[in-house]
Scaffold this motif. Structure first.
Motif, PDB file in Angstrom:
ATOM      1  N   ASN A   1      73.016   8.540  33.540  1.00 52.96           N
ATOM      2  CA  ASN A   1      72.543   9.339  32.407  1.00 52.96           C
ATOM      3  C   ASN A   1      71.101   9.755  32.636  1.00 52.96           C
ATOM      4  O   ASN A   1      70.307   8.974  33.169  1.00 52.96           O
ATOM      5  CB  ASN A   1      72.607   8.534  31.100  1.00 52.96           C
ATOM      6  N   CYS A   2      70.761  10.951  32.224  1.00 46.59           N
ATOM      7  CA  CYS A   2      69.364  11.373  32.253  1.00 46.59           C
ATOM      8  C   CYS A   2      68.665  10.796  31.026  1.00 46.59           C
ATOM      9  O   CYS A   2      69.115  11.028  29.894  1.00 46.59           O
ATOM     10  CB  CYS A   2      69.265  12.896  32.240  1.00 46.59           C
ATOM     11  N   PRO A   3      67.575  10.045  31.187  1.00 47.93           N
ATOM     12  CA  PRO A   3      66.881   9.467  30.030  1.00 47.93           C
ATOM     13  C   PRO A   3      66.319  10.509  29.072  1.00 47.93           C
ATOM     14  O   PRO A   3      66.114  10.224  27.895  1.00 47.93           O
ATOM     15  CB  PRO A   3      65.745   8.658  30.677  1.00 47.93           C
ATOM     16  N   THR A   4      66.074  11.729  29.558  1.00 49.30           N
ATOM     17  CA  THR A   4      65.482  12.762  28.706  1.00 49.30           C
ATOM     18  C   THR A   4      66.525  13.461  27.839  1.00 49.30           C
ATOM     19  O   THR A   4      66.411  13.503  26.610  1.00 49.30           O
ATOM     20  CB  THR A   4      64.728  13.804  29.557  1.00 49.30           C
ATOM     21  N   CYS A   5      67.566  14.014  28.469  1.00 54.29           N
ATOM     22  CA  CYS A   5      68.577  14.754  27.696  1.00 54.29           C
ATOM     23  C   CYS A   5      69.792  13.896  27.353  1.00 54.29           C
ATOM     24  O   CYS A   5      70.667  14.323  26.597  1.00 54.29           O
ATOM     25  CB  CYS A   5      69.023  16.004  28.449  1.00 54.29           C
ATOM     26  N   ASN A   6      69.845  12.699  27.946  1.00 51.34           N
ATOM     27  CA  ASN A   6      70.930  11.744  27.708  1.00 51.34           C
ATOM     28  C   ASN A   6      72.297  12.285  28.127  1.00 51.34           C
ATOM     29  O   ASN A   6      73.330  11.839  27.635  1.00 51.34           O
ATOM     30  CB  ASN A   6      70.975  11.310  26.234  1.00 51.34           C
ATOM     31  N   GLU A   7      72.293  13.254  29.047  1.00 52.47           N
ATOM     32  CA  GLU A   7      73.571  13.820  29.497  1.00 52.47           C
ATOM     33  C   GLU A   7      74.100  13.031  30.684  1.00 52.47           C
ATOM     34  O   GLU A   7      73.385  12.764  31.650  1.00 52.47           O
ATOM     35  CB  GLU A   7      73.414  15.290  29.872  1.00 52.47           C
ATOM     36  N   LYS A   8      75.372  12.697  30.599  1.00 54.52           N
ATOM     37  CA  LYS A   8      76.042  11.971  31.670  1.00 54.52           C
ATOM     38  C   LYS A   8      76.352  12.934  32.810  1.00 54.52           C
ATOM     39  O   LYS A   8      76.786  14.064  32.581  1.00 54.52           O
ATOM     40  CB  LYS A   8      77.331  11.354  31.128  1.00 54.52           C
ATOM     41  N   GLN A   9      76.130  12.496  34.048  1.00 58.99           N
ATOM     42  CA  GLN A   9      76.362  13.370  35.203  1.00 58.99           C
ATOM     43  C   GLN A   9      76.564  12.532  36.447  1.00 58.99           C
ATOM     44  O   GLN A   9      76.066  11.403  36.537  1.00 58.99           O
ATOM     45  CB  GLN A   9      75.179  14.319  35.408  1.00 58.99           C
TER      46      GLN A   9
END
Length: 262
Positions: A173-181
């Motif tokens: 997860n990106c800590p900034t946008c919280n989007e899983k990738q």
């Protein structure tokens, strides 16, 4: 560019120590000239000429294992003179003395900084050598190719006939946008000697793959053989043949450049 990161000059009686240093440096991904690794290459060569070039021209540093045995040997004296010619020409700390005893070596001044093997752990010596190589590369703008997470796993683990992990199997997860990738969706780039994975939305760095010599401290990363993974969030790895996902925990200090004093 020098062929080797470190060449090791030692007497045969001190081979056990030289071998331990060489194998540990290789584990850290450092390119070492150690005679037993070069037997096929040395076969048939004029060793006087060839070793002069190796110890004078072909390395970033010469690790010299100083001992009573070293002082007495013809070949070590030859290697020493070649290394000293390089050090004199460049006026640099090319020679890194590692003292095994209190022997005096011609041309190695008592004021030269050295490490005493008797009072240092092997791990500390390897870490200091790795740091020297890292700084040399940085000061001389020596860059590397991108290193993917999947290539690190492929070289570090035995998959016993099953396919190796791929970047698309590694999810975070990106800590900034919280989007899983997955990592195959992220953008890869180089920063000095590090490979950076940046969030697919461009928010921030989500993973740094650091090379040997990178200063580490608790909470900064996860070592996998030659490299350190510094991930800002947990990474899970799942393939079709795995019953349970593998977890690489987030590193609290993953993206820090300098260690906090707190």
């Amino acid at each position: 560019m020098p062929t080797y990161d470190v060449v090791i000059s030692f007497a045969g009686e001190d081979r056990e120590i030289a071998a331990a240093i060489a194998s540990n440096l290789v584990t850290r991904g450092i390119n070492v000239f150690y005679d037993e690794y070069e037997q096929a290459n040395l076969w048939g060569k004029d060793l006087y000429v060839h070793l002069t070039k190796i110890y004078r021209d072909d390395s970033k540093y010469c690790l010299m294992l100083i001992s009573e045995n070293y002082a007495k040997k013809q070949w070590t004296n030859h290697e020493r003179k070649a290394a000293q010619a390089r050090a004199f020409q460049e006026n640099s700390e090319y020679i890194l003395p590692l003292r095994l005893d209190d022997a005096e070596i011609e041309g190695v001044l008592g004021t030269t900084g050295y490490i005493d093997y008797r009072h240092s752990s092997l791990e500390k010596i390897i870490s200091m050598l790795a740091e020297k190589v890292f700084l040399f590369n940085k000061e001389n703008n020596i860059s590397y190719d991108l290193v993917s997470a999947e290539s690190v796993f492929k070289n570090a683990l035995d998959f016993k006939g099953q396919r190796a992990y791929r970047d698309k199997d590694m999810v975070t997860n990106c800590p900034t946008c919280n989007e899983k990738q997955n990592l195959s969706e992220a953008t890869m780039s180089l920063s000095d000697d590090d490979t950076l994975y940046t969030c697919k939305n461009g928010c921030q760095t989500i993973l740094v793959i650091s090379r040997p010599g990178e200063t580490a401290w608790p909470g900064r990363g996860f070592r996998l053989k030659d490299y350190v993974f510094r991930n800002a969030s947990d990474i899970t790895i799942q393939t079709e043949y795995m019953q349970l996902a593998m977890l690489i925990p987030a590193s609290k200090s993953a993206l820090m450049k300098v260690q906090s004093n707190s």
